[in-house]
Scaffold this motif. Sequence first.
Motif, short mmCIF file in Angstrom:
data_model
loop_
_atom_site.label_atom_id
_atom_site.label_comp_id
_atom_site.label_asym_id
_atom_site.label_seq_id
_atom_site.Cartn_x
_atom_site.Cartn_y
_atom_site.Cartn_z
N SER A 1 0.86 -1.17 0.00
CA SER A 1 0.00 0.00 0.00
C SER A 1 0.90 1.23 0.00
O SER A 1 2.07 1.15 0.33
CB SER A 1 -0.91 0.01 1.22
N HIS B 1 -5.26 -1.84 -7.26
CA HIS B 1 -6.13 -1.17 -6.29
C HIS B 1 -7.42 -0.74 -6.98
O HIS B 1 -7.65 -1.05 -8.14
CB HIS B 1 -5.43 0.07 -5.71
N TRP C 1 -8.88 4.54 -4.94
CA TRP C 1 -7.50 4.61 -4.44
C TRP C 1 -6.67 5.51 -5.35
O TRP C 1 -5.94 6.39 -4.88
CB TRP C 1 -6.89 3.21 -4.38
#
Length: 183
Positions: free
Chosen positions: A98, A154, A158
């Motif tokens: 992430s 994602h 995002w």
Amino acid sequence: MDNAQPTHDKNEAELLRAARRGDQAAFAALYRLHAKAIHSLVLRLSGSVETAEDITQDTFLKAMRFLPGLRAELPLRPWLKRTASNALIDQFRKQWRSLPLPGDDFMADAAALPESDAEIAGLLRRLPPAARTLVWLHLMEGWSHKELAARFGHTESWSKSVLSRALKQLRTNLSDDEKNSCE
């Protein structure tokens, strides 16, 4: 440094056809025609000379493998840029699961960027590499949020959120630089 796409002409199509037949000089000519632009793109996105060199080399090795499938009547550079960008994104995905960016999730309009390429490059270098890549691919290369989200693994929200935060950070950095230059 001029990274403008050369006009796709008969010469490039002929070089591509010759390279398909195994003509190494033709492939070398295609490399000379496009390598600087591909290297520049990856360097701008990654901030790493070593990464830019590696991905540029890998991009042309991939092009060599895919020569039979490349259409001679289409310009080669967009395919090379997409391949290099995808390779860099793959590298980022391996490094980060992430993307940690501070800030809230509101959507902001695009910041007014400085006029000088050096100033823009300096501001972009302050962003984390994945955010810098996302900003560049969206604003300069025209990738959609759907394409970016799919490529980074994602959601579209995002992608929009990262872009929003990155643009906010660019505006803040630009504002801070302007204040510091007036002092």
